[in-house]
Design an enzyme around this catalytic site. Structure first.
Site, short mmCIF file in Angstrom:
data_model
loop_
_atom_site.label_atom_id
_atom_site.label_comp_id
_atom_site.label_asym_id
_atom_site.label_seq_id
_atom_site.Cartn_x
_atom_site.Cartn_y
_atom_site.Cartn_z
N CYS A 285 70.49 -18.53 43.36
CA CYS A 285 70.84 -17.59 41.28
C CYS A 285 71.50 -17.32 41.43
O CYS A 285 73.12 -17.74 42.18
CB CYS A 285 70.30 -16.37 42.34
SG CYS A 285 67.98 -16.47 42.94
N GLY B 244 69.46 -20.90 38.31
CA GLY B 244 68.22 -20.08 39.01
C GLY B 244 67.31 -20.63 37.30
O GLY B 244 68.21 -19.67 35.91
N ASN C 256 72.15 -12.79 44.90
CA ASN C 256 72.45 -14.15 45.01
C ASN C 256 72.13 -15.00 46.49
O ASN C 256 73.53 -14.27 47.58
CB ASN C 256 73.24 -15.39 43.83
CG ASN C 256 73.08 -16.64 44.86
OD1 ASN C 256 74.19 -17.13 44.37
ND2 ASN C 256 72.50 -17.00 45.10
N GLY C 257 71.34 -15.51 46.58
CA GLY C 257 71.48 -15.72 48.58
C GLY C 257 70.57 -15.48 49.47
O GLY C 257 69.70 -15.25 48.42
N TYR D 112 76.79 -29.78 45.35
CA TYR D 112 75.98 -29.88 44.12
C TYR D 112 75.12 -28.63 43.33
O TYR D 112 75.08 -28.89 41.82
CB TYR D 112 74.21 -30.15 44.68
CG TYR D 112 73.21 -30.65 43.64
CD1 TYR D 112 72.98 -31.23 42.64
CD2 TYR D 112 72.19 -29.77 43.18
CE1 TYR D 112 71.81 -31.20 41.99
CE2 TYR D 112 71.38 -29.22 43.55
CZ TYR D 112 70.73 -30.23 42.35
OH TYR D 112 70.06 -29.78 41.26
N SER E 286 74.23 -35.03 38.40
CA SER E 286 75.91 -34.01 39.70
C SER E 286 76.81 -35.69 40.85
O SER E 286 77.06 -35.55 40.44
CB SER E 286 75.27 -33.81 40.47
OG SER E 286 73.91 -34.24 40.78
N ASP F 121 74.71 -41.38 43.53
CA ASP F 121 74.15 -39.40 44.17
C ASP F 121 74.56 -38.53 44.56
O ASP F 121 75.31 -38.97 45.77
CB ASP F 121 72.70 -39.92 44.10
CG ASP F 121 71.79 -39.29 43.63
OD1 ASP F 121 71.93 -38.30 43.49
OD2 ASP F 121 70.44 -39.40 43.55
N ASP F 122 73.98 -37.35 44.64
CA ASP F 122 74.98 -36.32 45.00
C ASP F 122 73.87 -36.03 46.34
O ASP F 122 75.03 -35.85 47.15
CB ASP F 122 74.46 -35.15 44.33
CG ASP F 122 73.62 -34.59 44.48
OD1 ASP F 122 72.45 -33.85 44.71
OD2 ASP F 122 72.88 -35.04 43.18
N CYS G 188 67.95 -25.27 54.32
CA CYS G 188 69.29 -23.57 54.66
C CYS G 188 68.20 -22.03 54.37
O CYS G 188 67.02 -22.62 53.77
CB CYS G 188 69.49 -23.84 53.02
SG CYS G 188 70.61 -22.61 53.03
#
Ligand code: SF4
Length: 526
Positions: free
Chosen positions: A29, A56, A131-132, A275, A316, A378-379, A415
């Protein structure tokens, strides 16, 4: 609570549907806030959110106050879809916050869009953007439910709503909003970068680990807080400093004041450098773009290839490909064109369209690719479907060899701090070796940068970084109920009140060895 009040003024004076078909880490976010009574704060917030759109794309919202009332406008969609000129004109005031949402907790619905809003115990308004991702939502839901207004618990399916409810409930005629926040913030576990406001004051707070970024900027006649420095740039604010881990900022006509609510133990998200963050953002003093280029250089030294062309997977993979080309001496070129906005559409694709898969997103430049041995940078690799389709597409376009290079270590763990990768069972690197992944995606060779290489490129000490998705060593304790995933609260909603006896355990920091109780679901190998 030791609240250390410091007056900073002196110092400072000097696509959803289609996107879900396309693999990749789900962004998180973006939060933004501005206190500037002489400015058009809703437009500043709009442009700030525009700069944070990459964080987001499911919903966007702005809360604004004219000093008397807090008004919230939010809707599902991109910033440009949610707001138009008349809407922004109707949002007049002297301070505002904004939010772009990706649902890491709770489903994607209007109700879960932010800023969330509650009336405080003192009768004023509280709007909050988060955010989180919190790791003790069950505990917080029980606290909200045991409060005076249990309806709050029933209408909240996000951890952000719970934070809003708890802070609002603690702000009474006898206790300020700041005092309530200083009581509530230490109770939150996990990752949070917050902006919130009442009728007169803007607040910003960051968890004591500082997992997600949050910065303070200055306007000529006001202040800005934002997830990334790129959002300061777009509104013409100068960077002042990061909001410190464990710090609450209070911003009003008296300037900026700082209070501590937690002992700082920095664990910034390493994946922001890989990223998540914009390349033109700076985190902890280190340019994200410079980090990505340096990762590419290190990748070239760690995993050389004999090839004719280094090309990125846009966008990215770009900076790392530049670094790889620079260090290897192999020419850099663009071999893929990105259909930039297709992943952001809200139009449901038909089955025929859906089957086009990666071709919806990327189109090969055949004259660049034909007859070449390629290094494709790529990332990250999440499930491996995208890379498999990409390698096939490049071979069909005439590539002689495809050597895939990844500018992060293998993502093997989910995550729990705000990034929606996938369940562990869906992560290709959780069950396969690098050689097995190479075979699965059909590349001639495959290599990832080492964790040490990535950390060195970030120029941050490893001890101040979270790298749990690569290592499984989670720096913030995880409650067992996280196995329920991002819909935790929805899953217990109907029986929330009767289910309050469900265990809340004291959890010690988790180092995964594959044996942790309650994680069986996550440990199923693909
Ligand atoms: S687990 Fe990975 S994505 Fe999540 S905060 Fe840690 S480094 Fe960032």
């Amino acid at each position: 609570m030791d609240a250390l009040e410091v007056d900073l003024d002196t110092d400072l004076d000097s696509d959803t549907n289609l996107r879900q078909d396309m693999e990749g880490p789900g962004e998180e976010c973006g939060v933004f806030g501005v206190w500037a009574p002489d400015e058009d704060v809703s437009k500043l917030t709009y442009f700030g959110l525009y700069a944070l759109q990459h964080r987001g794309q499911e919903a966007a919202g702005i809360a604004v106050s004219d000093g008397t009332d807090v008004v919230v406008y939010k809707e599902l969609g991109l910033v440009s879809q949610v707001f138009d000129e008349p809407t922004l004109r109707s949002l007049q005031g002297g301070l505002a916050i904004g939010h772009t949402r990706y649902s890491t907790t709770g489903s994607s619905s209007w109700q879960n869009a932010q800023p969330s809003f509650r009336q405080t115990g003192a009768g004023s308004g509280l709007a909050l953007g988060h955010n989180g991702n919190l790791t003790n939502t069950g505990e917080l839901a029980r606290m909200v439910a045991s409060g005076t207004d249990t309806r709050d618990a029933m209408r909240s399916t996000t951890d952000s709503d719970l934070i809003t409810s708890l802070i609002a409930a603690g702000a009474t005629v006898d206790s300020t909003l700041a005092a309530s926040a200083l009581e509530v913030l230490p109770l939150l576990r996990g990752a949070f970068s917050l902006t919130f406001m009442d009728e007169t004051t803007l607040y910003a707070a960051r968890d004591r680990h500082g997992v997600r970024p949050l910065v303070l900027g200055r306007l000529e006649r006001g202040w800005v807080v934002a997830s990334e420095t790129a959002a300061l740039d777009i509104v013409g604010a100068s960077f002042v400093r990061e909001v410190e881990p464990g710090e609450l900022l209070t911003i009003d006509e008296h300037g900026v004041r700082s209070a501590r609510f937690g002992v700082p133990d920095p664990k910034g998200c390493l994946f922001e450098y890989v990223y998540l963050a914009r390349p033109d953002t700076t985190i902890a003093g280190r340019s994200v773009h410079a980090t990505r280029v340096e990762v590419g250089r290190r990748l070239a030294r760690e995993a050389p290839a004999v090839a004719d062309l280094v090309m990125p997977v846009p966008q990215s993979g770009g900076p790392a490909a530049i670094g790889y080309a620079e260090a290897s001496g192999i020419p850099y070129g663009e071999g893929l064109v990105k259909n930039a906005y297709v992943g952001r559409t809200f139009i449901q694709p038909s089955q025929t369209i859906r089957e086009l898969g990666i071709r919806l997103k990327l189109n090969p430049l055949r004259e660049v690719i034909r007859g070449k041995r390629l290094v494709v940078v790529d990332d990250s690799i999440v499930r491996g479907n995208t890379q498999r389709a990409l390698v096939r597409m490049l071979r069909e376009a005439g590539a002689l060899e495809v050597h895939v290079r990844i500018s992060s270590p293998p993502v093997s763990w989910p995550c729990f701090y705000g990034i929606d990768f996938a369940q562990r069972a869906e992560l290709i690197a959780s069950g396969l070796s690098v050689e097995e992944i190479r075979r699965a995606i059909g590349a001639d060779s495959l290599a990832y940068v080492s964790l040490a290489g990535l950390v060195a490129a970030s120029e941050q000490p490893a001890s101040r970084l979270c790298s749990a998705c690569f290592t499984g060593e989670y720096p913030i304790a995880l409650p067992a109920e996280n196995v329920l995933g991002k819909h935790l609260l929805e899953g217990v909603q109907t029986d929330l009140l009767t289910d309050l006896s469900t265990d809340i355990q004291e959890h010690s920091p988790v180092v995964h060895d594959g044996q942790q109780a309650g994680e069986d679901e996550l440990l199923v190998r693909p």
